[in-house]
Design a protein around this motif. Structure first.
Motif, PDB file in Angstrom:
ATOM      1  N   ALA A  10       0.832  -1.203   0.000  1.00 28.71           N
ATOM      2  CA  ALA A  10       0.000   0.000   0.000  1.00 28.71           C
ATOM      3  C   ALA A  10       0.867   1.254   0.000  1.00 28.71           C
ATOM      4  O   ALA A  10       0.563   2.235  -0.698  1.00 28.71           O
ATOM      5  CB  ALA A  10      -0.925  -0.001   1.214  1.00 28.71           C
ATOM      6  N   ASP A  13       2.257   1.699  -3.459  1.00 29.87           N
ATOM      7  CA  ASP A  13       1.215   2.170  -4.374  1.00 29.87           C
ATOM      8  C   ASP A  13       0.926   3.659  -4.159  1.00 29.87           C
ATOM      9  O   ASP A  13       0.718   4.409  -5.120  1.00 29.87           O
ATOM     10  CB  ASP A  13      -0.069   1.359  -4.179  1.00 29.87           C
ATOM     11  N   PHE A  14       0.917   4.060  -2.895  1.00 27.64           N
ATOM     12  CA  PHE A  14       0.650   5.475  -2.613  1.00 27.64           C
ATOM     13  C   PHE A  14       1.810   6.341  -3.099  1.00 27.64           C
ATOM     14  O   PHE A  14       1.592   7.420  -3.665  1.00 27.64           O
ATOM     15  CB  PHE A  14       0.415   5.688  -1.121  1.00 27.64           C
ATOM     16  N   CYS A  17       1.333   6.899  -6.672  1.00 28.98           N
ATOM     17  CA  CYS A  17       0.287   7.898  -6.926  1.00 28.98           C
ATOM     18  C   CYS A  17       0.857   9.316  -6.811  1.00 28.98           C
ATOM     19  O   CYS A  17       0.536  10.193  -7.633  1.00 28.98           O
ATOM     20  CB  CYS A  17      -0.865   7.735  -5.932  1.00 28.98           C
ATOM     21  N   ALA A  25      -6.485   8.386  -7.716  1.00 28.12           N
ATOM     22  CA  ALA A  25      -6.002   7.075  -7.274  1.00 28.12           C
ATOM     23  C   ALA A  25      -5.507   7.129  -5.840  1.00 28.12           C
ATOM     24  O   ALA A  25      -5.717   6.191  -5.061  1.00 28.12           O
ATOM     25  CB  ALA A  25      -4.900   6.579  -8.206  1.00 28.12           C
ATOM     26  N   GLU A  28      -8.554   7.300  -3.561  1.00 31.17           N
ATOM     27  CA  GLU A  28      -9.239   6.008  -3.580  1.00 31.17           C
ATOM     28  C   GLU A  28      -8.499   4.981  -2.723  1.00 31.17           C
ATOM     29  O   GLU A  28      -9.118   4.223  -1.969  1.00 31.17           O
ATOM     30  CB  GLU A  28      -9.353   5.500  -5.016  1.00 31.17           C
ATOM     31  N   LEU A  29      -7.175   4.969  -2.826  1.00 31.48           N
ATOM     32  CA  LEU A  29      -6.383   4.023  -2.038  1.00 31.48           C
ATOM     33  C   LEU A  29      -6.543   4.306  -0.547  1.00 31.48           C
ATOM     34  O   LEU A  29      -6.814   3.397   0.251  1.00 31.48           O
ATOM     35  CB  LEU A  29      -4.923   4.139  -2.457  1.00 31.48           C
ATOM     36  N   THR A  79      -5.626  14.155  -0.299  1.00 34.71           N
ATOM     37  CA  THR A  79      -5.840  12.850   0.325  1.00 34.71           C
ATOM     38  C   THR A  79      -6.215  13.008   1.792  1.00 34.71           C
ATOM     39  O   THR A  79      -7.091  12.291   2.299  1.00 34.71           O
ATOM     40  CB  THR A  79      -4.572  11.983   0.194  1.00 34.71           C
TER      41      THR A  79
END
Length: 356
Positions: A10, A13-14, A17, A25, A28-29, A79
């Motif tokens: 995670a 992935d962040f 982004c 994205a 959303e994550l 975010t």
């Protein structure tokens, strides 16, 4: 510390982004993690905040441009808003907080790194505090006006850049005159909040979670800070401020002479001229104000790393120290901090030339 439920995947992935400036994205994550049962506080403090630290490191190392850093920071801020919105109404107010716990959050005067204070605001709200946030670069008069109009129980002050310490002191004094305690946070206040306590802050917190925990442990907070800033240090600082235009004018041609390669070098254009030199002077002045050479040497360490990552010649810092020394003979405090900075630079140069 208990597992937060945020995996390395995670985090990766962040980070991706942020690198892509993919706001949708990223939100959303992060919101998906909250929906899956991860606490919003953990998402803010163990996902967003560390990722933003890495954003700063990528800019400092020259891996990212200023534009990339700004775009990623915008995504982080959005975010935070998304996570707060997803969690709104689900947090229970802890005992002692709730509507009775009013916190005013602000950045120090001259401080535009708003994200830490933004995260603090939302973490405190999640804990049940009634929070009003003023955003970046708030003047002492602005804080005092808010204190008088809205009556917070405590002011939370964020500072990322140490050269803003003299301005932060005025804010802390304004709160003290109004009888309102001040909790501080941010690396600008030095290791373990050393300089926050020098300025008379009542408390320092390492991050938003520590701030919330500290306030809940002792609510309402109390005035207990005492400034140790010395009058002659303030006078020496004021003299440097008055000399600043002349010092900049004296240093600029010397910088062109000793470091001609800086001008037009990729990635350093926004640090040229008065910006580059002004921060050197501001950090020296702040070191004089709090009587701690580390304010200056830490800035020198940052600039040395910054220039080296962009193929700049960090030896220009030594040249600038010598130029300044010729103009600061009447200020023993300034010369003392400048000499400490020069020793730091010389030791760094010697270390870089040692074998193995």
């Amino acid at each position: 510390m208990a597992d937060s439920g945020i995996t390395d995947a995670a985090r990766a992935d962040f980070d991706a982004c942020l690198a892509d400036a993919d706001e949708d994205a990223a939100i959303e994550l992060a919101v998906g993690l909250v929906a899956s049962g991860v606490s919003a506080e953990d998402v803010l403090l163990r996902l967003v905040a560390p990722a933003q630290v890495r954003v700063g490191e990528r800019w400092e190392s020259g891996e990212w441009t200023v534009a990339q850093e700004h775009a990623a920071t915008h995504v982080s801020r959005q975010t935070v808003d998304g996570v707060a919105s997803a969690a709104r109404g689900t947090a229970r107010s802890p005992a002692g907080a709730g509507s009775a716990g009013r916190v005013l959050v602000a950045c120090s005067d001259g401080e535009w790194h708003v994200l830490p204070s933004h995260i603090l605001t939302e973490v405190l709200r999640l804990r049940g505090f009634d929070v009003r946030s003023l955003g970046g670069s708030v003047s002492p008069q602005g804080i005092l006006s808010e204190v008088h109009q809205n009556g917070p129980d405590v002011v939370a002050l964020s500072c990322t850049l140490p050269w803003n310490l003299p301005l932060a002191h005025r804010q802390i004094e304004s709160c003290r005159w109004a009888g309102v305690p001040v909790i501080t946070g941010g690396k600008g206040f030095g290791p373990a909040g050393t300089w926050a306590y020098t300025l008379g802050a009542d408390l320092y917190a390492a991050d938003a979670r520590d701030a919330a925990d500290a306030l809940l442990r002792r609510w309402p907070p109390v005035l207990r800070g005492v400034s140790s800033v010395q009058a002659d240090a303030v006078d020496a600082y004021a003299a440097l401020v008055r000399q600043r235009p002349g010092l900049l004018a004296h240093m600029a041609p010397a910088l062109r002479d000793v470091c001609p390669g800086m001008h037009g070098a990729p990635g350093v254009e926004h640090e040229e001229g008065t910006g580059f030199l002004g921060r050197l002077l501001d950090s020296l002045a702040a070191a004089v104000y709090v009587d701690d050479e580390r304010v200056f040497t830490r800035h020198l360490a940052f600039v040395r790393t910054y220039l080296s990552a962009r193929s700049g010649d960090s030896r220009c810092l030594l040249a600038m120290a010598d130029v300044l020394a010729d103009r600061l003979n009447g200020s023993p405090r300034a010369l003392d901090k400048l000499s400490a900075g020069r020793r730091f630079l010389v030791e760094g140069e010697d270390a870089s030339h040692r074998p193995g």
